[in-house]
Design an enzyme around this catalytic site. Structure first.
Site, PDB file in Angstrom:
ATOM      1  N   SER A 184      -1.643 -44.807  18.567  1.00 35.77           N
ATOM      2  CA  SER A 184      -2.231 -45.961  18.018  1.00 35.77           C
ATOM      3  C   SER A 184      -2.052 -46.753  19.156  1.00 35.77           C
ATOM      4  O   SER A 184      -1.036 -46.885  19.942  1.00 35.77           O
ATOM      5  CB  SER A 184      -1.164 -46.714  17.144  1.00 35.77           C
ATOM      6  OG  SER A 184      -1.783 -47.966  16.393  1.00 35.77           O
ATOM      7  N   HIS A 196      -9.120 -51.539  19.515  1.00 31.32           N
ATOM      8  CA  HIS A 196      -7.840 -51.044  18.735  1.00 31.32           C
ATOM      9  C   HIS A 196      -8.380 -49.349  18.466  1.00 31.32           C
ATOM     10  O   HIS A 196      -9.420 -49.154  18.051  1.00 31.32           O
ATOM     11  CB  HIS A 196      -7.702 -51.409  17.488  1.00 31.32           C
ATOM     12  CG  HIS A 196      -6.964 -50.799  16.288  1.00 31.32           C
ATOM     13  ND1 HIS A 196      -7.736 -50.107  15.276  1.00 31.32           N
ATOM     14  CD2 HIS A 196      -5.731 -50.243  16.299  1.00 31.32           C
ATOM     15  CE1 HIS A 196      -6.985 -49.563  14.600  1.00 31.32           C
ATOM     16  NE2 HIS A 196      -5.676 -49.572  15.001  1.00 31.32           N
ATOM     17  N   ASN A 227      -6.652 -45.892  16.565  1.00 33.20           N
ATOM     18  CA  ASN A 227      -5.579 -45.033  15.838  1.00 33.20           C
ATOM     19  C   ASN A 227      -5.817 -43.594  15.311  1.00 33.20           C
ATOM     20  O   ASN A 227      -7.064 -43.500  14.645  1.00 33.20           O
ATOM     21  CB  ASN A 227      -4.916 -45.803  14.745  1.00 33.20           C
ATOM     22  CG  ASN A 227      -4.072 -45.130  13.841  1.00 33.20           C
ATOM     23  OD1 ASN A 227      -4.502 -44.840  12.730  1.00 33.20           O
ATOM     24  ND2 ASN A 227      -3.022 -44.771  14.153  1.00 33.20           N
ATOM     25  N   ARG A 281      -4.340 -40.019  13.239  1.00 36.96           N
ATOM     26  CA  ARG A 281      -2.913 -39.732  12.860  1.00 36.96           C
ATOM     27  C   ARG A 281      -3.234 -38.420  11.883  1.00 36.96           C
ATOM     28  O   ARG A 281      -4.198 -38.251  11.371  1.00 36.96           O
ATOM     29  CB  ARG A 281      -2.374 -40.715  11.930  1.00 36.96           C
ATOM     30  CG  ARG A 281      -2.970 -41.356  10.782  1.00 36.96           C
ATOM     31  CD  ARG A 281      -2.730 -42.786  10.384  1.00 36.96           C
ATOM     32  NE  ARG A 281      -3.603 -43.116   9.419  1.00 36.96           N
ATOM     33  CZ  ARG A 281      -4.753 -43.677   9.414  1.00 36.96           C
ATOM     34  NH1 ARG A 281      -5.290 -43.830  10.538  1.00 36.96           N
ATOM     35  NH2 ARG A 281      -5.542 -44.165   8.481  1.00 36.96           N
ATOM     36  N   ALA A 287      12.768 -48.108  10.573  1.00 42.24           N
ATOM     37  CA  ALA A 287      11.696 -48.814  11.180  1.00 42.24           C
ATOM     38  C   ALA A 287      11.930 -49.486  12.657  1.00 42.24           C
ATOM     39  O   ALA A 287      13.059 -50.101  12.697  1.00 42.24           O
ATOM     40  CB  ALA A 287      10.941 -49.759  10.224  1.00 42.24           C
ATOM     41  N   ARG A 288      11.400 -49.031  13.591  1.00 44.82           N
ATOM     42  CA  ARG A 288      11.393 -49.732  14.875  1.00 44.82           C
ATOM     43  C   ARG A 288      10.473 -50.908  15.152  1.00 44.82           C
ATOM     44  O   ARG A 288       9.332 -50.662  15.426  1.00 44.82           O
ATOM     45  CB  ARG A 288      11.170 -48.436  15.910  1.00 44.82           C
ATOM     46  CG  ARG A 288      11.613 -49.037  17.433  1.00 44.82           C
ATOM     47  CD  ARG A 288      11.694 -47.827  18.135  1.00 44.82           C
ATOM     48  NE  ARG A 288      12.375 -48.083  19.431  1.00 44.82           N
ATOM     49  CZ  ARG A 288      11.653 -48.416  20.549  1.00 44.82           C
ATOM     50  NH1 ARG A 288      10.440 -48.667  20.642  1.00 44.82           N
ATOM     51  NH2 ARG A 288      12.476 -48.778  21.844  1.00 44.82           N
TER      52      ARG A 288
END
Length: 360
Positions: A151, A165, A167, A169, A319-320
């Site tokens: 992303s 942008h 992304n 996945r 979650a980071r």
């Protein structure tokens, strides 16, 4: 999304540390896996990547590592030579990790982020609900999962360079009955501050070419999906001038789907970098800079209020936060009841955002 699946994990290490550690590895490397071409070592252990090289999880991880490096280097070529990406390789105690690459306060890019995540573990109830909201009817309350994604969001300094942008996945989820479900998702979209129709046509034409290689119906379908998805509903306007977006992509074999995703991801550099090169030295006024900051505010509103990928990341254990929110701009602005005067370039852009058009 902002940082889809790239924001999960704990801990960090500099690229220097990681590279120094990996350089002592004397294992014979499969020719398709040359980590010196990546920004850092992949998340999955080298032995597993070589042993399971035909597994889609491995194929996707090595591919997104490749795309990350190619895009970072393409952006660095447009930047002051003294500015390079900071590379932060992190691990997640619940399983997996990622590589976050950030370039900040450059001459060309105020903030550029390109993230890879490869995570696995168990989906909690809230994350399962997010998945179901996207059309997947999953059986179970807590499900083993694997997610690999890249992303990126680029915030240029010059208001005449658009934000981009992208992304892409891959997901695998194992249900309570043992059934494994997989799917791909992603997209690429453009957010200009000043509308240059020639640039937008170039962007969309490049994406259409990538889609047409696989199915001539994909571009129009995924272009509409993009226009519908990136809607700031409370403003009744789109985030930008669109591109392509798709989710739950599993209608063909996993290999066919993977090849399509590869074509889309490989179209990012030719669709966007020429626009950076074209406009990076354009003169601009303080008023144009203010407009850029106001439009960034709308970008933030979408990402924090509506984006499903952001919510998925925040609901996932470990979650980071720094990686999840890394795509937010350094500077943005909100003014009460701001409306551009009729007949101005700013009003022209606003009209397009409220009423998307066909570009090609």
């Amino acid at each position: 999304m902002l940082i889809r699946f790239a924001g999960l994990g704990l801990g960090a290490a500099s690229f220097t540390t990681i590279f120094a550690a990996s350089s002592n590895n004397t294992n014979v490397v499969d020719p398709s896996y040359d980590s010196s071409k990546f920004m850092a070592e992949p998340v999955t252990p080298r032995s597993t990547l070589i042993k399971d090289k035909d597994d889609m999880k491995v194929k996707m991880e090595l591919f997104i590592m490749k795309i990350q490096a190619e895009f970072c280097r393409a952006l660095e070529n447009e930047e002051d030579p003294s500015k390079k990406f900071f590379v932060d390789r992190w691990t997640r105690s619940e399983g997996g990790g990622g590589v976050t690459c950030v370039l900040q306060d450059g001459k060309t890019f105020e903030k550029a982020g390109v993230n890879v995540s490869v995570v696995h573990g168990v989906l909690p109830v809230d994350a399962v609900r997010q998945m179901k909201a996207r059309g997947k009817d999953l059986v179970g309350k807590e499900l083993p999962f694997f997610a690999a994604g890249i992303s990126s969001v680029i915030h240029p300094s010059n208001p005449h360079i658009p934000t981009v942008h992208f992304n892409y996945r891959y997901f695998e989820v194992t249900q309570e009955n043992g059934e494994k479900m997989w799917w791909f998702g992603g997209g690429t979209d453009l957010t200009p501050y000043y509308l240059v129709e020639e640039d937008v046509r170039h962007f969309h034409s490049t994406l259409k070419k990538a889609c047409d290689t696989h199915d001539r119906g994909y571009y129009q379908k995924f272009k509409k999906w993009c226009d519908d998805y990136f809607l700031v509903n409370h403003r009744n306007e789109r985030r930008g001038v669109g591109g392509i977006f798709f989710d739950d992509f599993d209608g063909k074999s996993s290999e066919d789907c993977f090849e399509f995703v590869k074509s889309c991801a490989e179209s990012v550099i030719p669709s966007y970098v020429p626009l950076v090169n074209k406009h990076r030295n354009d003169p601009y006024t303080s008023a144009e800079r203010d407009w850029q900051l106001l439009r960034r505010g709308r970008y933030v509103e979408f990402n924090l209020v509506y984006d499903r990928g952001t919510k998925f990341g925040l609901y996932t254990p470990g979650a980071r936060i720094e990686s999840i929110l890394m795509s937010l701009p350094v500077y943005a602005k909100w003014e009460y009841m701001h409306s551009p005067p009729d007949g101005t370039p700013e009003a022209k852009l606003t009209e397009i955002l409220k009423n998307p058009k066909e570009w090609i």
